[in-house]
Design a protein around this motif. Structure first.
Motif, PDB file in Angstrom:
ATOM      1  N   TYR A  41       3.384   0.306 -13.942  1.00 14.64           N
ATOM      2  CA  TYR A  41       2.314   0.092 -14.926  1.00 14.64           C
ATOM      3  C   TYR A  41       0.913   0.311 -14.355  1.00 14.64           C
ATOM      4  N   GLY A  42       0.837   0.869 -13.156  1.00  8.33           N
ATOM      5  CA  GLY A  42      -0.469   1.172 -12.598  1.00  8.33           C
ATOM      6  C   GLY A  42      -1.283  -0.048 -12.241  1.00  8.33           C
ATOM      7  N   ILE A  43      -0.615  -1.107 -11.770  1.00  7.00           N
ATOM      8  CA  ILE A  43      -1.285  -2.356 -11.394  1.00  7.00           C
ATOM      9  C   ILE A  43      -1.447  -2.363  -9.885  1.00  7.00           C
ATOM     10  N   ARG A  44      -2.653  -2.621  -9.416  1.00  8.31           N
ATOM     11  CA  ARG A  44      -2.949  -2.468  -7.996  1.00  8.31           C
ATOM     12  C   ARG A  44      -2.145  -3.406  -7.105  1.00  8.31           C
ATOM     13  N   GLU A  87       0.687  -7.695 -24.601  1.00  2.00           N
ATOM     14  CA  GLU A  87       1.989  -7.034 -24.742  1.00  2.00           C
ATOM     15  C   GLU A  87       2.487  -6.491 -23.402  1.00  2.00           C
ATOM     16  N   LEU A  88       1.568  -5.912 -22.610  1.00  3.43           N
ATOM     17  CA  LEU A  88       1.964  -5.385 -21.313  1.00  3.43           C
ATOM     18  C   LEU A  88       2.409  -6.513 -20.392  1.00  3.43           C
ATOM     19  N   TRP A  99       0.830  -1.213   0.000  1.00  2.92           N
ATOM     20  CA  TRP A  99       0.000   0.000   0.000  1.00  2.92           C
ATOM     21  C   TRP A  99       0.857   1.252   0.000  1.00  2.92           C
ATOM     22  N   VAL A 100       1.958   1.215   0.734  1.00  3.78           N
ATOM     23  CA  VAL A 100       2.854   2.371   0.784  1.00  3.78           C
ATOM     24  C   VAL A 100       3.453   2.632  -0.594  1.00  3.78           C
ATOM     25  N   HIS A 101       3.920   1.561  -1.255  1.00  8.41           N
ATOM     26  CA  HIS A 101       4.469   1.714  -2.606  1.00  8.41           C
ATOM     27  C   HIS A 101       3.411   2.275  -3.557  1.00  8.41           C
ATOM     28  N   GLN A 102       2.199   1.776  -3.440  1.00  4.22           N
ATOM     29  CA  GLN A 102       1.123   2.245  -4.306  1.00  4.22           C
ATOM     30  C   GLN A 102       0.833   3.726  -4.075  1.00  4.22           C
TER      31      GLN A 102
END
Length: 241
Positions: A93-96, A70-71, A46-49
């Protein structure tokens, strides 16, 4: 598919602030939230996010996101190159959750191709079609198989439910086109069965049990692979704490 969050937005935001302000350690925060030991690494996630995407990353995700083939391949190759951690890659890459990327890596290591995924959440709530002909069911199944068993895409295209497409596909794979015959109300009574019918029933039951055992072994194999992959990340997290 609708997704339930175990921890609320308020709890996540509180946890991140406590950690970043130096008020509490990740272990202390996890204990306050009654998190089991197996989930305590989530605090640092959560902190990294938060650091990468601020509050947007802590908001409630109602549906699965769309990640292209591709991603997925790019993410897997970057991680395997050893230049970036799973949490950092997820943030990039904006992955939760970096557990998502871990699944892609597991598939890659198992020689399973990562496919395009475009969720259609409405199909899981859609009502089943009341009537379909055998020819329609065959057409739907063939479309599904020709598109890498994309059950949700087939359900949307032919206006039926995900469960119907999945069931028809499994029946087709087990018994061919005859498996898609509508036999409702046409089952033979036990005393009407011939010796051949009984033998076929026994064979199908044995095949079903064998398939269940094979699926179980495959699941355990993949679970072991995931557990082995988790070890480095757990060790790194312990160092951060």
């Amino acid at each position: 598919m609708l997704r339930k969050n175990k921890y609320s937005f308020v709890q996540k935001k509180w946890a991140v602030k406590q950690y970043l302000n130096g008020n509490m350690s990740a272990v202390e925060i996890a204990k306050r939230l009654n998190m089991p030991k197996t989930e305590r690494n989530q605090i640092l996630a959560w902190v990294h996010q938060y650091q990468s995407n601020q509050v947007a990353f802590l908001s409630h995700a109602r549906h699965n996101n769309h990640y292209s083939k591709e991603l997925k391949e790019r993410g897997v190759q970057e991680y395997l190159a050893g230049k970036i951690s799973l949490p950092s890659l997820a943030n990039k890459y904006g992955i939760r959750s970096y557990a998502t990327i871990r699944k892609w890596i597991s598939k890659y290591n198992s020689h399973i191709e990562n496919q395009n995924y475009n969720p259609h959440p409405e199909v899981y709530m859609a009502k089943a079609r009341k009537t379909t002909t055998q020819q329609e069911r065959i057409q739907i199944v063939q479309y599904c198989l020709n598109h890498d068993k994309n059950y949700s895409e087939a359900a949307v295209k032919f206006n039926c439910s995900y469960q119907q497409v999945y069931s028809w596909t499994q029946k087709y794979l087990a018994n061919g086109e005859t498996g898609l015959t509508d036999n409702r109300g046409k089952h033979k009574q036990l005393e009407e069965l011939t010796e051949l019918d009984l033998a076929n029933r026994r064979i199908k039951e044995l095949e079903r049990k064998l398939k269940e055992e094979q699926d179980k072994n495959e699941f355990l194999k993949k679970l072991n692979q995931l557990e082995r992959m988790c070890l480095p990340d757990s060790q790194n997290t312990d160092k951060l704490q």
